[in-house]
Every structure is written in C-alpha cells, then in structure tokens.
Design a protein around this motif. Sequence first.
Motif, PDB file in Angstrom:
ATOM      1  N   PRO A 114       0.846  -1.203   0.000  1.00 32.67           N
ATOM      2  CA  PRO A 114       0.000   0.000   0.000  1.00 32.67           C
ATOM      3  C   PRO A 114       0.879   1.251   0.000  1.00 32.67           C
ATOM      4  N   PRO A 115       0.381   2.438  -0.358  1.00 32.84           N
ATOM      5  CA  PRO A 115      -1.004   2.698  -0.744  1.00 32.84           C
ATOM      6  C   PRO A 115      -1.298   2.483  -2.231  1.00 32.84           C
ATOM      7  N   VAL A 116      -0.253   2.452  -3.101  1.00 34.45           N
ATOM      8  CA  VAL A 116      -0.523   2.284  -4.531  1.00 34.45           C
ATOM      9  C   VAL A 116      -0.925   0.835  -4.807  1.00 34.45           C
ATOM     10  N   GLY A 117      -0.002  -0.106  -4.601  1.00 35.12           N
ATOM     11  CA  GLY A 117      -0.294  -1.531  -4.637  1.00 35.12           C
ATOM     12  C   GLY A 117      -1.254  -1.981  -5.726  1.00 35.12           C
ATOM     13  N   VAL A 118      -0.884  -1.744  -6.987  1.00 35.82           N
ATOM     14  CA  VAL A 118      -1.773  -2.070  -8.105  1.00 35.82           C
ATOM     15  C   VAL A 118      -2.184  -3.544  -8.081  1.00 35.82           C
ATOM     16  N   CYS A 119      -1.224  -4.430  -7.806  1.00 39.52           N
ATOM     17  CA  CYS A 119      -1.525  -5.857  -7.800  1.00 39.52           C
ATOM     18  C   CYS A 119      -2.448  -6.238  -6.648  1.00 39.52           C
ATOM     19  N   LEU A 120      -2.392  -5.500  -5.544  1.00 38.81           N
ATOM     20  CA  LEU A 120      -3.293  -5.775  -4.419  1.00 38.81           C
ATOM     21  C   LEU A 120      -4.741  -5.542  -4.823  1.00 38.81           C
ATOM     22  N   TYR A 121      -4.970  -4.414  -5.498  1.00 41.29           N
ATOM     23  CA  TYR A 121      -6.333  -4.097  -5.928  1.00 41.29           C
ATOM     24  C   TYR A 121      -6.796  -5.045  -7.033  1.00 41.29           C
ATOM     25  N   GLU A 171      -7.938  -6.035   3.118  1.00 42.17           N
ATOM     26  CA  GLU A 171      -7.159  -6.343   4.321  1.00 42.17           C
ATOM     27  C   GLU A 171      -6.645  -7.784   4.284  1.00 42.17           C
ATOM     28  N   LYS A 172      -7.502  -8.703   3.828  1.00 41.12           N
ATOM     29  CA  LYS A 172      -7.101 -10.103   3.770  1.00 41.12           C
ATOM     30  C   LYS A 172      -6.052 -10.332   2.689  1.00 41.12           C
ATOM     31  N   VAL A 173      -6.190  -9.624   1.570  1.00 42.35           N
ATOM     32  CA  VAL A 173      -5.211  -9.747   0.487  1.00 42.35           C
ATOM     33  C   VAL A 173      -3.848  -9.259   0.959  1.00 42.35           C
ATOM     34  N   ILE A 174      -3.830  -8.123   1.676  1.00 43.02           N
ATOM     35  CA  ILE A 174      -2.568  -7.568   2.173  1.00 43.02           C
ATOM     36  C   ILE A 174      -1.891  -8.540   3.126  1.00 43.02           C
ATOM     37  N   LYS A 175      -2.675  -9.145   4.033  1.00 46.50           N
ATOM     38  CA  LYS A 175      -2.100 -10.105   4.987  1.00 46.50           C
ATOM     39  C   LYS A 175      -1.480 -11.297   4.255  1.00 46.50           C
ATOM     40  N   SER A 176      -2.113 -11.711   3.169  1.00 46.18           N
ATOM     41  CA  SER A 176      -1.626 -12.893   2.455  1.00 46.18           C
ATOM     42  C   SER A 176      -0.302 -12.649   1.728  1.00 46.18           C
ATOM     43  N   VAL A 177       0.021 -11.379   1.432  1.00 50.13           N
ATOM     44  CA  VAL A 177       1.268 -11.101   0.697  1.00 50.13           C
ATOM     45  C   VAL A 177       2.443 -10.811   1.623  1.00 50.13           C
ATOM     46  N   VAL A 178       2.191 -10.720   2.932  1.00 49.75           N
ATOM     47  CA  VAL A 178       3.269 -10.395   3.872  1.00 49.75           C
ATOM     48  C   VAL A 178       4.446 -11.370   3.762  1.00 49.75           C
ATOM     49  N   PRO A 179       4.219 -12.700   3.725  1.00 47.74           N
ATOM     50  CA  PRO A 179       5.380 -13.605   3.577  1.00 47.74           C
ATOM     51  C   PRO A 179       6.181 -13.341   2.315  1.00 47.74           C
ATOM     52  N   TRP A 180       5.470 -12.964   1.229  1.00 51.00           N
ATOM     53  CA  TRP A 180       6.167 -12.696  -0.035  1.00 51.00           C
ATOM     54  C   TRP A 180       6.967 -11.398   0.046  1.00 51.00           C
TER      55      TRP A 180
END
Length: 217
Positions: free
Chosen positions: A161-168, A179-188
């Motif tokens: 975040p805040p841009v995070g094109v792939c998150l959106y 929020e769930k998507v962000i949590k899932s990328v933390v290990p990566w």
Amino acid sequence: AFFSAIPALMVPVILLTGMYSGIYRPTEGAGIAVAYAVLISIYVYKRLKWSDLPRIICKNARQTGTILFIAIAAKPAGQIFELDGLPTKLANFILGISSNQLVIMFLLFALLIVVGMFMDATAAIYILVPILLPVVKQLGVKPLFFVVFLVIALSFGLITPPVGVCLYAAENVTGLPLEKVIKSVVPWLFLTVGILCLFILFPDIITAPVELIAPKG
C-alpha cells in the motif's frame, strides 16, 4: 483449476514465444496478447462483454496517459539535472555518507522501496535512472546489476500500500477484502526483501548468467 486456467496462462506463452523467436517485437506482442486476452475473456470465461470494452479502454487510457505525461516531463528534467550537475552533487553527498558499496546499496534499496510505494515503477525509472546511475557507477557497481536491481525493487511497490496495483487487482479477481489480500502477501514481502539483500551481497547472481551467455569481446 489448473486446466481451466490454461487459456489464460497462454497469454505469456504467446507474448514471449513470439518475441524471442523474432516473429514480432514487444509492442506488437503486447497488442496480440491483449487481443487474445479479450477474446478468451469474452468467449471462454464469459466474464467480459463487448459493451465493457469502451469503459476499459478509457480507464487504461487515463492510467497510461498519466505515466506518459510523467515520462515526457522526465526527459527535460533529466537534461536540467545534468546541466545543474545534480548527479555529481548527489554522488558527492552519498559518498560523503559512506564509501562502502554495501552500505550505499542498502541505503538506495530503502529509498527505492519507499519510492515504489508511492510512485508508478515506469515513472520512477524515468526519473531516478539518470540521477542514480552515475552515483553507483562511481562506487564500481555494474550498470546491468543496478538496472535489474532497480526494476525489482521498484516493483516491490506493486504489492505494498497505498498504490499496490496488484493488491487491488487481486481484490477484484478474488472478491476478498483488501485487508485479507494484504495479509496474504506479507510472507512474499519478506521473501522479496531477502532476495534483494542477497543480490546486494552477491551481485554476480544477476550479472554472471548474462556475461556467460553474452561474454564481452
């Protein structure tokens, strides 16, 4: 799930096979890949309608136009920076902090991550390369290594975040809350940081394969 994804997975295959075989150049390959993606989205997955295309084209035109305006402005800005001697001044400033190549590269790594979080990677490349490349060359860093490292580090912002094109994009595709998507990328995120740190410590990981395939002289 794998078999149902095969038509979509053919997009990079079509793109890369045609480019590396010399059938078409990257620009034409991108157009062919987009046309193929549109057709399978409409006729195979049936998640897209022809009536959706004008809205999608307008949305992408706005996004692409923003980057192109930055790119247009970056060219004269680079010339102004060169006339003003900004790369030399920045090099002297950074070298004044430390003359150790590893220290400087870790500092630039932190800078690139912050920039990537708030700025599109393409725009950041146009702006930062003319400024930072002379600095790292003075430190003895190979341009090839720095450019590859810069692109990967700036791409880090695609999943932060805040841009995070792939998150959106993941949020839209999966229907999961952001929020769930962000949590899932933390290990990566940690994995990417570790890999980039490894590149700084052992730059031959990037340069050696290229030099092996295309040796100088």
